[in-house]
Write a protein that holds these residues in place. Structure first.
Motif, mmCIF file in Angstrom:
data_model
loop_
_atom_site.group_PDB
_atom_site.id
_atom_site.type_symbol
_atom_site.label_atom_id
_atom_site.label_comp_id
_atom_site.label_asym_id
_atom_site.label_seq_id
_atom_site.Cartn_x
_atom_site.Cartn_y
_atom_site.Cartn_z
ATOM 1 N N UNK A 245 0.755 -1.276 -0.052
ATOM 2 C CA UNK A 245 0.072 -0.075 0.081
ATOM 3 C C UNK A 245 0.916 1.244 0.031
ATOM 4 N N UNK A 246 0.653 2.369 -1.011
ATOM 5 C CA UNK A 246 1.407 3.471 -1.134
ATOM 6 C C UNK A 246 0.605 4.550 -1.123
ATOM 7 N N UNK A 247 1.017 5.292 -0.414
ATOM 8 C CA UNK A 247 0.088 6.859 -0.143
ATOM 9 C C UNK A 247 1.397 7.708 -0.421
ATOM 10 N N UNK A 248 0.938 8.555 -1.608
ATOM 11 C CA UNK A 248 1.965 9.450 -2.422
ATOM 12 C C UNK A 248 1.325 10.862 -2.601
ATOM 13 N N UNK A 259 5.583 20.021 7.838
ATOM 14 C CA UNK A 259 5.068 18.958 8.967
ATOM 15 C C UNK A 259 4.398 17.903 7.835
ATOM 16 N N UNK A 260 4.848 16.817 7.991
ATOM 17 C CA UNK A 260 4.364 15.653 7.283
ATOM 18 C C UNK A 260 3.708 14.593 8.203
ATOM 19 N N UNK A 261 2.535 14.400 7.929
ATOM 20 C CA UNK A 261 1.699 13.513 9.128
ATOM 21 C C UNK A 261 1.042 12.290 8.008
ATOM 22 N N UNK A 262 1.412 11.173 8.802
ATOM 23 C CA UNK A 262 0.556 9.975 8.322
ATOM 24 C C UNK A 262 -0.266 9.492 9.644
ATOM 25 N N UNK A 263 -1.473 9.436 9.323
ATOM 26 C CA UNK A 263 -2.620 9.339 10.446
ATOM 27 C C UNK A 263 -3.391 7.878 9.991
ATOM 28 N N UNK A 264 -3.395 6.884 10.834
ATOM 29 C CA UNK A 264 -4.005 5.668 10.349
ATOM 30 C C UNK A 264 -5.057 5.347 11.508
ATOM 31 N N UNK A 274 -7.945 -4.209 8.778
ATOM 32 C CA UNK A 274 -7.590 -3.426 7.935
ATOM 33 C C UNK A 274 -7.689 -2.014 8.741
ATOM 34 N N UNK A 275 -7.763 -0.815 7.721
ATOM 35 C CA UNK A 275 -7.855 0.480 8.228
ATOM 36 C C UNK A 275 -7.661 1.343 7.134
ATOM 37 N N UNK A 276 -7.856 2.761 7.610
ATOM 38 C CA UNK A 276 -7.988 3.690 6.689
ATOM 39 C C UNK A 276 -6.578 4.653 7.008
ATOM 40 N N UNK A 277 -5.653 5.089 5.969
ATOM 41 C CA UNK A 277 -4.461 5.920 6.405
ATOM 42 C C UNK A 277 -4.547 7.440 5.584
ATOM 43 N N UNK A 278 -4.316 8.472 6.126
ATOM 44 C CA UNK A 278 -4.336 9.714 5.689
ATOM 45 C C UNK A 278 -3.023 10.286 5.749
ATOM 46 N N UNK A 279 -2.683 10.785 4.518
ATOM 47 C CA UNK A 279 -1.129 11.362 4.376
ATOM 48 C C UNK A 279 -1.440 12.782 4.246
ATOM 49 N N UNK A 280 -0.915 13.685 4.972
ATOM 50 C CA UNK A 280 -0.956 15.160 5.199
ATOM 51 C C UNK A 280 0.221 15.742 5.113
ATOM 52 N N UNK A 281 0.254 17.153 4.448
ATOM 53 C CA UNK A 281 1.412 17.864 4.324
ATOM 54 C C UNK A 281 0.943 19.282 4.739
ATOM 55 N N UNK A 282 1.393 19.628 6.052
ATOM 56 C CA UNK A 282 1.100 21.019 6.497
ATOM 57 C C UNK A 282 -0.413 21.225 6.674
ATOM 58 N N UNK A 285 -4.579 17.322 3.187
ATOM 59 C CA UNK A 285 -4.760 16.183 3.049
ATOM 60 C C UNK A 285 -4.171 15.796 1.481
ATOM 61 N N UNK A 286 -3.247 14.887 1.358
ATOM 62 C CA UNK A 286 -2.735 14.632 0.025
ATOM 63 C C UNK A 286 -2.852 13.318 -0.525
#
Length: 359
Positions: A245-248, A259-264, A274-282, A285-286
């Motif tokens: 699984x790749x968040x980019x 500030x880079x955040x990965x919230x699972x 399973x679950x849901x992941x969110x990649x954020x920058x500053x 949500x990206x």
């Protein structure tokens, strides 16, 4: 086993029936070489070797065995050999069965078998019911040997024991902060993200088209990594090489502090959900992705936790090659761990194993 030593063993291809154990191999090699077992190594006193040399069998097939007794134990299953007799328990479950059922009582929950190896080398005739007194004698001998060699207390937990830190400087902690570059931290002393929700927050100074690992644990056969790839933030989750699984982000982020955040968010309770992941920058949500399964019990034990670099193997060979050192600056990386989402039975097993892990 086969032992070959043409200069000393004259009966090439001959058979030997004396009882021996794997712990007798090193004493045999030392004996052949004429080297005494070391009593002290690098200033540390050594315990005496419990094995015995097998050299006496090399040219005398009828020699009386010099090993009379040997205990065996693994995950509560156990056996004892003594002078041609062996008593052994029948495994309650096979090791490869992923069972969440409560294991049997480690003392009373196992069936014992008894064999006379002098007459029944293949252990086809169980004498336990016919010779209860002999069986009791052998069981008592097992307890005696187990106490002598620090086998007690017996523990028949399996996966709970495997995933318990042994020992751990981090057990019970839910917030971890790292700064700069830190490499090669053993898994048992790192944030455990398995079977729970978690958030990774990285405050970094990124150069133009920044590259490199921010934080990672595991490698080719399972793990995760938060990194920069030509200016694009990426979080990669390698689910035991079964799922990648790749968040980019869609585009590189500008040079400077971010500030880079990965919230699972984990879909518990239970193991390997399973679950849901969110990649954020500053704060923006990206990328958001869902995964159907996650690693259930532990990440590869031969990998490590690294900040600012990736040692051993990478989690995604298509994206980068180790050591993949970060070419920016890491002010800090913080892990916030949620509660574990295990069932009551699973949680009990983990707690029991963790309590026993510090012996």
């Amino acid at each position: 086993m086969v032992i070959s030593y043409p200069k000393l063993i004259k009966n090439k291809g001959g058979l030997r029936s004396q009882f021996h154990h794997i712990i007798d191999i090193v004493p045999t090699i030392l004996d052949v070489c004429g080297v005494p077992a070391p009593k002290r190594v690098n200033g540390v006193d050594q315990k005496p070797m419990d094995g015995v040399s097998m050299v006496y069998t090399f040219n005398d097939s009828s020699a009386k065995s010099t090993r009379n007794t040997q205990y065996f134990e693994m995950l509560g299953n156990r056996a004892i050999y003594n002078d041609g007799w062996v008593a052994a328990t029948t495994p309650a479950t096979t090791p490869w069965v992923l069972s969440s059922a409560e294991p049997p009582d480690v003392i009373t929950g196992y069936k014992w078998e008894l064999y006379n190896l002098k007459e029944d080398y293949s252990q086809a005739n169980d004498l336990a019911a016919k010779m209860p007194d002999k069986l009791k004698q052998m069981q008592a001998l097992f307890v005696q040997e187990a106490a002598k060699y620090n086998v007690l207390p017996l523990d028949n937990s399996s996966f709970a024991r495997a995933i318990s830190p042994r020992p751990s400087a981090t057990a019970g902690h839910t917030v971890f902060t790292y700064s700069g570059e830190m490499a090669g931290i053993p898994t048992e002393n790192t944030p455990n993200i398995l079977n729970r929700s978690f958030k990774i927050t990285a405050n970094v100074d990124v150069p133009e088209n920044g590259d490199g690992m921010i934080v990672t644990e595991g490698g080719r056969w399972g793990g995760y990594g938060l990194y920069m790839l030509k200016g694009v933030p990426v979080f990669d989750y390698n689910m035991l090489a079964l799922l990648q699984a790749r968040w980019a982000g869609d585009r590189p982020i500008p040079a400077g502090k971010h500030t880079i955040v990965f919230d699972f968010t984990y879909d518990g309770p239970g193991v390997a959900k399973g679950g849901t992941g969110v990649l954020k920058v500053d704060g923006s949500e990206v990328r958001t992705l869902q995964v159907p399964k996650t690693v259930p019990f532990l990440l590869p034990a031969d990998e490590t936790f690294d900040v600012g670099i990736d040692t051993r193997t990478g989690v995604n060979d298509q994206d980068y090659q180790v050591p993949f050192r970060f070419n920016g600056k890491i002010d800090n990386v913080t892990f916030n761990l949620g509660p574990t989402h295990l069932t009551a039975t699973e949680e009990m097993k983990v707690r029991e194993a963790t309590a026993r892990a510090h012996d």
